[in-house]
Write a protein that holds these residues in place. Structure first.
Motif, PDB file in Angstrom:
ATOM      1  N   GLY A  33     -22.070 -19.706  28.688  1.00  0.00           N
ATOM      2  CA  GLY A  33     -22.755 -20.050  27.450  1.00  0.00           C
ATOM      3  C   GLY A  33     -22.271 -19.218  26.273  1.00  0.00           C
ATOM      4  O   GLY A  33     -21.939 -18.040  26.419  1.00  0.00           O
ATOM      5  N   PHE A  34     -22.225 -19.843  25.110  1.00  0.00           N
ATOM      6  CA  PHE A  34     -21.826 -19.145  23.883  1.00  0.00           C
ATOM      7  C   PHE A  34     -22.260 -19.966  22.674  1.00  0.00           C
ATOM      8  O   PHE A  34     -22.777 -21.086  22.814  1.00  0.00           O
ATOM      9  CB  PHE A  34     -20.312 -18.883  23.858  1.00  0.00           C
ATOM     10  N   VAL A  35     -22.055 -19.409  21.489  1.00  0.00           N
ATOM     11  CA  VAL A  35     -22.413 -20.071  20.233  1.00  0.00           C
ATOM     12  C   VAL A  35     -21.142 -20.517  19.516  1.00  0.00           C
ATOM     13  O   VAL A  35     -20.179 -19.754  19.427  1.00  0.00           O
ATOM     14  CB  VAL A  35     -23.199 -19.115  19.298  1.00  0.00           C
ATOM     15  N   ILE A  36     -21.135 -21.763  19.035  1.00  0.00           N
ATOM     16  CA  ILE A  36     -20.088 -22.203  18.100  1.00  0.00           C
ATOM     17  C   ILE A  36     -20.741 -22.253  16.722  1.00  0.00           C
ATOM     18  O   ILE A  36     -21.762 -22.916  16.535  1.00  0.00           O
ATOM     19  CB  ILE A  36     -19.525 -23.593  18.450  1.00  0.00           C
ATOM     20  N   ALA A  37     -20.177 -21.535  15.758  1.00  0.00           N
ATOM     21  CA  ALA A  37     -20.674 -21.553  14.379  1.00  0.00           C
ATOM     22  C   ALA A  37     -19.618 -22.232  13.524  1.00  0.00           C
ATOM     23  O   ALA A  37     -18.529 -21.698  13.326  1.00  0.00           O
ATOM     24  CB  ALA A  37     -20.935 -20.133  13.887  1.00  0.00           C
ATOM     25  N   LYS A 105     -24.832 -23.054  28.691  1.00  0.00           N
ATOM     26  CA  LYS A 105     -24.582 -24.139  27.746  1.00  0.00           C
ATOM     27  C   LYS A 105     -23.977 -23.614  26.442  1.00  0.00           C
ATOM     28  O   LYS A 105     -24.083 -22.437  26.122  1.00  0.00           O
ATOM     29  CB  LYS A 105     -25.889 -24.876  27.401  1.00  0.00           C
ATOM     30  N   ILE A 106     -23.389 -24.539  25.688  1.00  0.00           N
ATOM     31  CA  ILE A 106     -22.844 -24.221  24.368  1.00  0.00           C
ATOM     32  C   ILE A 106     -23.872 -24.602  23.315  1.00  0.00           C
ATOM     33  O   ILE A 106     -24.399 -25.719  23.329  1.00  0.00           O
ATOM     34  CB  ILE A 106     -21.543 -25.002  24.089  1.00  0.00           C
ATOM     35  N   VAL A 107     -24.163 -23.682  22.400  1.00  0.00           N
ATOM     36  CA  VAL A 107     -25.085 -23.953  21.294  1.00  0.00           C
ATOM     37  C   VAL A 107     -24.279 -24.069  20.006  1.00  0.00           C
ATOM     38  O   VAL A 107     -23.510 -23.177  19.661  1.00  0.00           O
ATOM     39  CB  VAL A 107     -26.146 -22.832  21.170  1.00  0.00           C
ATOM     40  N   GLY A 108     -24.448 -25.201  19.305  1.00  0.00           N
ATOM     41  CA  GLY A 108     -23.731 -25.429  18.052  1.00  0.00           C
ATOM     42  C   GLY A 108     -24.633 -25.210  16.852  1.00  0.00           C
ATOM     43  O   GLY A 108     -25.727 -25.760  16.777  1.00  0.00           O
ATOM     44  N   ILE A 109     -24.188 -24.371  15.928  1.00  0.00           N
ATOM     45  CA  ILE A 109     -24.948 -24.071  14.710  1.00  0.00           C
ATOM     46  C   ILE A 109     -24.020 -24.273  13.514  1.00  0.00           C
ATOM     47  O   ILE A 109     -22.849 -23.866  13.542  1.00  0.00           O
ATOM     48  CB  ILE A 109     -25.489 -22.626  14.732  1.00  0.00           C
ATOM     49  N   ALA A 135     -24.145 -13.088  24.072  1.00  0.00           N
ATOM     50  CA  ALA A 135     -23.111 -14.121  24.153  1.00  0.00           C
ATOM     51  C   ALA A 135     -22.126 -13.983  23.001  1.00  0.00           C
ATOM     52  O   ALA A 135     -22.417 -13.355  21.982  1.00  0.00           O
ATOM     53  CB  ALA A 135     -23.764 -15.500  24.099  1.00  0.00           C
ATOM     54  N   GLN A 136     -20.971 -14.588  23.156  1.00  0.00           N
ATOM     55  CA  GLN A 136     -19.960 -14.574  22.097  1.00  0.00           C
ATOM     56  C   GLN A 136     -20.215 -15.676  21.069  1.00  0.00           C
ATOM     57  O   GLN A 136     -20.900 -16.660  21.354  1.00  0.00           O
ATOM     58  CB  GLN A 136     -18.566 -14.761  22.706  1.00  0.00           C
ATOM     59  N   ILE A 137     -19.652 -15.472  19.887  1.00  0.00           N
ATOM     60  CA  ILE A 137     -19.651 -16.505  18.852  1.00  0.00           C
ATOM     61  C   ILE A 137     -18.212 -16.960  18.645  1.00  0.00           C
ATOM     62  O   ILE A 137     -17.299 -16.136  18.522  1.00  0.00           O
ATOM     63  CB  ILE A 137     -20.187 -15.976  17.501  1.00  0.00           C
ATOM     64  N   VAL A 138     -18.027 -18.267  18.613  1.00  0.00           N
ATOM     65  CA  VAL A 138     -16.720 -18.835  18.294  1.00  0.00           C
ATOM     66  C   VAL A 138     -16.819 -19.453  16.900  1.00  0.00           C
ATOM     67  O   VAL A 138     -17.527 -20.440  16.700  1.00  0.00           O
ATOM     68  CB  VAL A 138     -16.300 -19.918  19.314  1.00  0.00           C
TER      69      VAL A 138
END
Length: 197
Positions: A33-37, A105-109, A135-138
């Motif tokens: 799991g990670f964040v896509i910004a 899961k991947i969270v999109g913001i 978690a990391q941010i991409v």
């Protein structure tokens, strides 16, 4: 449902030449799991982002009001969106995405709204979620068609992913990461514009 609709969206974008050319996909983690910004300037960027990492799915943070629109609320729920009340943010703002990340899961913001104050709040939100979820941010940037009209005009879209980064602990770690995220989103956007001006 997500994969079925995403395949249709991908086909429509492809036929009209609006499917984004993707750069830096190697920067997107293959698992966990990670964040896509990602930068945001319309709803076609959501479509392009949503199909860019298939077969993996993105769970998008969306403003609560969208779920009140008949038909749209049902659809975006099926597309893994979850509501956030930006005017009265409660514990769910952090709880839901944190649990999604914990579940791999991947969270999109989209931390680039129309108002600058909203931009800052959403960037801070993305960073806080990543920090609490460990978690990391991409970072990602998109330029291209903003709406269906532009898609049918066959405007080209471009999406670039930057290198993932982690958020250090404490307030200082958050503030440093917010600055880094802002700089990366600007750098990636400029990089795309320089290639495709």
């Amino acid at each position: 449902m997500y994969k079925f609709i995403a395949s249709i969206v991908k086909a429509i974008l492809g036929v009209n030449g609006a499917k984004a050319k993707i750069y830096g996909l190697e920067n997107v983690p293959k698992e966990g799991g990670f964040v896509i910004a990602c930068t945001h300037n319309g709803y076609i960027d959501i479509c392009n982002l949503g199909v860019s990492v298939l077969p993996r799915e993105i769970h998008f943070m969306a403003k609560k009001q969208l779920f009140d629109i008949k038909g749209l609320g049902w659809l975006i729920t099926k597309l893994n969106a979850f509501p956030v009340d930006r005017d009265n943010p409660g514990p769910s703002v952090i709880k839901i995405p944190r649990q999604l990340i914990k579940d791999g899961k991947i969270v999109g913001i989209f931390p680039s709204g129309t108002r600058s104050s909203e931009n800052t709040e959403l960037k801070a939100g993305a960073v806080t979620i990543a920090q609490l979820a460990k978690a990391q941010i991409v970072p990602a940037a998109y330029i291209g068609p903003k709406d269906v009209k532009a898609v049918f005009k066959r405007e080209k879209g471009y999406l670039v992913y930057g290198k993932p980064f982690s958020v250090e602990g404490g307030k200082e770690g958050r503030e440093e990461s917010i600055r880094h995220l802002e700089a990366e989103l600007e750098r990636l956007t400029n990089e795309l514009k320089a290639k495709h001006a």
